[in-house]
Design a protein around this motif. Structure first.
Motif, PDB file in Angstrom:
ATOM      1  N   TYR A 138       0.844  -1.202   0.000  1.00 19.89           N
ATOM      2  CA  TYR A 138       0.000   0.000   0.000  1.00 19.89           C
ATOM      3  C   TYR A 138       0.876   1.247   0.000  1.00 19.89           C
ATOM      4  N   ASP A 198      -0.607   4.327  -2.151  1.00 20.03           N
ATOM      5  CA  ASP A 198      -1.887   4.933  -1.782  1.00 20.03           C
ATOM      6  C   ASP A 198      -1.829   5.351  -0.301  1.00 20.03           C
ATOM      7  N   LEU A 199      -1.896   4.386   0.624  1.00 18.08           N
ATOM      8  CA  LEU A 199      -1.817   4.746   2.038  1.00 18.08           C
ATOM      9  C   LEU A 199      -0.413   5.206   2.430  1.00 18.08           C
ATOM     10  N   THR A 247      -6.008  -8.002   4.823  1.00 19.47           N
ATOM     11  CA  THR A 247      -5.603  -7.164   3.684  1.00 19.47           C
ATOM     12  C   THR A 247      -6.727  -7.091   2.654  1.00 19.47           C
ATOM     13  N   THR A 301      -8.012  -3.559   1.255  1.00 22.52           N
ATOM     14  CA  THR A 301      -8.036  -3.227  -0.174  1.00 22.52           C
ATOM     15  C   THR A 301      -9.443  -2.793  -0.596  1.00 22.52           C
ATOM     16  N   ILE A 331     -10.222   0.737   0.771  1.00 20.03           N
ATOM     17  CA  ILE A 331      -9.533   1.822   0.057  1.00 20.03           C
ATOM     18  C   ILE A 331     -10.230   2.086  -1.284  1.00 20.03           C
ATOM     19  N   ILE A 333      -7.098   2.956  -4.942  1.00 21.71           N
ATOM     20  CA  ILE A 333      -5.914   2.123  -5.168  1.00 21.71           C
ATOM     21  C   ILE A 333      -5.053   2.765  -6.255  1.00 21.71           C
TER      22      ILE A 333
END
Ligand SMILES: [Zn+2]
Length: 616
Positions: A513, A516-517, A557, A561, A564, A595
């Motif tokens: 990630y 994005d994160l 996860t 995902t 997000i 994502i």
């Protein structure tokens, strides 16, 4: 170029030649009993010719290709020495734990040693083993390993088959005696052994040797075999000549417990893949460009042409690793190109791999304070990092000489192609630099950075020293993008849902990630890394924490995902329950960008990247 290199080699060898008086005439005699290898122990007997009186022997310290003094001397145990049946005392050098002195009596001619090697390093399972000789070997201090002869034998578990580049194996029961060979060549020629081992010829000059953890005979998919078969002539066309005695051995351990590892050798390579990797074209993609073609490319780049700082009389002296951006970086560049030229990868998969590498390097905040040259110390630094080598890797800028080296060579290749209007390319440099001479047995031709610059100038007169200085010697905030843009592409981030990402290693990787994160998060919620300045960092997340719950529910996860992707429109903060040492905390993470996946988009100008991966 060729003459200069050969003169340098002769000078290097002359400098290493021992005084005739200390040259031992009799060979070392080594017997490695691997019958207990499935219980992680080797029993070794070694006879060493000595000149009488105290004798100093060393355990090989540096491991060629591992770029570190990493041979596991801690695994050497139960060492007993004797002369003519009488035990001889030994002591370890107080300044060097790899060096042992044996109190042999005057007049002694042979020192007999027995010891065990405790295999902790993940080279064996209950059905197979990849046996390196250097963890099972000592030799007299001052030995020139290229010119010292050793007779080696291996005893394998009952009925196990074997494969190796070593000459003249004679099998008696489960004992295999090999022809006398130099210590250097022995160390460079591991043995693959296993209960289920099969050989697959790859044309006339190479073979695939597969030992599998599967209870049945190894299976290699037809298309995978065709790609391996195409790889050998593609590499020969690229480099012009090869430096092994046929056949070259791809030694493959197919095992889920020792996968994604490998080591290059002159006439063979160890490639550790998953049990089912060779059984389908799709599974093999994951391993092709960064492992299978990589270790093969090293036969030219690293074994035959070798940075002068890696060429030493034995494995005791320290290596100087400053040219690893060539040794590993150019290997990474050509191994991925060869993966396309031989059909393992499509051009789109190659572009996706380039995009992923650029993005990963650009996300590394440590790069701004650390030159690429400094990262060539990383294998030595890793010895101090223990199991946490991947912890906070963005700040470390770990091992960037591999992937950033690749981008630098793409930069150089596109530069040559653009300035010569396609008449010349880096392939011309590769043929001149790595293919000098005809096909030969293993040999080492050292080079310096000056040799490299001179060879590139012969292809395209240019300020190559300035080119490398700017990219290697000083820190840069961003990785080189010129190879991608000059190659006809633009780097961008795309939403995963809109742009199918064919990047082979990204398939099923739900833990990344970073774009994005801004965090790398493992399957159990373990936070491995957080990018400085990212939404994850602003929320207070840090490497070492564990995410226990997401929005009030147990973490996974898959859920992260999905959240997000949904929050790209919903714009709700994520609520994370995390543990930090013994403390629990709730963090609000604000992110609504969806994502993000790194991609290359077709830009303007000639598609040089398409030309680069065209089969030869
Ligand atoms: Zn490598």
């Amino acid at each position: 170029m060729r003459a200069r290199a050969v003169v340098l080699l002769a000078a290097v060898l002359a400098a290493f030649a021992p005084a005739p008086a200390v040259r031992a005439a009799a060979p070392l005699v080594l017997v490695v009993d691997a019958r207990d290898v499935t219980r992680s122990i080797l029993h070794v007997a070694l006879d060493v010719p000595i000149a009488g009186g105290p004798a100093t022997l060393v355990f090989p310290k540096w491991v060629a290709g591992e770029h570190a003094p990493a041979n596991p001397v801690a695994d050497l145990a139960l060492l007993v020495a004797s002369v003519d049946g009488k035990t001889v005392a030994w002591t370890r050098d107080p300044y060097d734990p790899f060096s042992f002195t044996f109190a042999a009596p005057a007049g002694a001619t042979t020192l007999h040693l027995t010891y065990a090697v405790l295999l902790e390093s993940g080279h064996a399972t209950d059905r197979l083993a990849l046996l390196d000789w250097n963890p099972a070997l000592l030799y007299p201090a001052g030995t020139v390993i290229a010119t010292t002869t050793i007779e080696a034998a291996l005893i394998v578990p009952p009925g196990w088959d074997f494969a190796t580049a070593l000459d003249g194996p004679k099998r008696t029961g489960d004992r295999i005696d090999f022809a006398p060979v130099s210590v250097e060549r022995l160390i460079d020629s591991p043995v693959l052994t296993g209960a289920n081992l099969a050989r697959f010829p790859l044309g006339a000059t190479a073979e695939l040797d597969v030992a599998s953890d599967s209870p049945v005979a190894p299976v290699v998919d037809k298309a995978v075999l065709a790609h391996f078969t195409a790889l050998v002539p593609q590499a020969q066309a690229l480099f012009g000549s090869h430096h092994w005695r046929s056949p070259y051995h791809f030694l493959i351990t197919a095992s889920d417990t020792i996968s994604y590892t490998g080591l290059e050798h002159h006439e063979s390579s160890w490639n550790g893949v998953d049990t089912d990797t060779l059984e389908s074209e799709a599974a093999c993609k994951k391993w092709a460009g960064d492992l299978l073609t990589h270790e093969f490319t090293h036969s030219w780049n690293g074994k035959y042409r070798r940075p002068a700082g890696l060429v030493r009389p034995d494995d005791q002296a320290d290596e100087t690793t400053e040219l690893l951006w060539v040794y590993e970086g150019l290997t990474e560049y050509y191994s991925e190109i060869l993966a396309v030229r031989s059909g393992f990868w499509t051009p789109a998969e190659y572009r996706a791999a380039l995009a992923a590498k650029y993005a990963a390097l650009d996300a590394k905040t440590g790069r701004a304070t650390r030159s690429l040259a400094d990262t060539t110390f990383d294998e030595r630094l890793r010895l101090t990092a223990g199991p946490h080598a991947t912890f906070a890797s963005a700040r470390r800028a770990s091992e960037d000489y591999y992937d950033e080296g690749e981008l630098i060579w793409l930069d150089a290749d596109t530069l040559i192609r653009e300035r010569t209007h396609g008449a010349r390319s880096l392939d011309d440099f590769a043929r001149a630099f790595y293919g000098i001479g005809s096909d030969t047995p293993p040999a080492v031709v050292p080079y310096t950075r000056g040799d490299l610059v001179a060879a590139l100038n012969a292809v395209l007169p240019f300020d190559w020293e300035g080119f490398f200085h700017a990219r290697i010697d000083v820190p840069a905030a961003h990785p080189p993008l010129d190879g991608i843009t000059r190659g006809g592409y633009a780097f961008a981030f795309a939403a995963k849902a809109e742009t199918p990402n064919p990047e082979p290693r990204a398939g099923g990787n739900a833990t990344d990630y970073r774009y994005d994160l801004g965090a790398s998060i493992g399957g159990t919620g373990n936070v491995n890394d957080v990018i400085a300045g990212s939404p994850a960092a602003r929320a207070g997340l840090a490497p070492g924490m564990t995410i226990v719950a997401l929005d009030g529910r147990r973490f996974s996860t898959a859920a992260l995902t999905a959240t997000i992707a949904r929050d790209a429109t919903a714009k709700a903060p994520l609520t994370l329950l995390v543990t930090n040492h013994q403390a629990f905390a709730t963090l609000d993470l604000t992110y609504d960008g969806g994502i993000r996946v790194p991609v290359l988009m077709r830009g303007t100008g000639t598609d040089l990247i398409a030309a680069i991966v065209e089969p030869r």
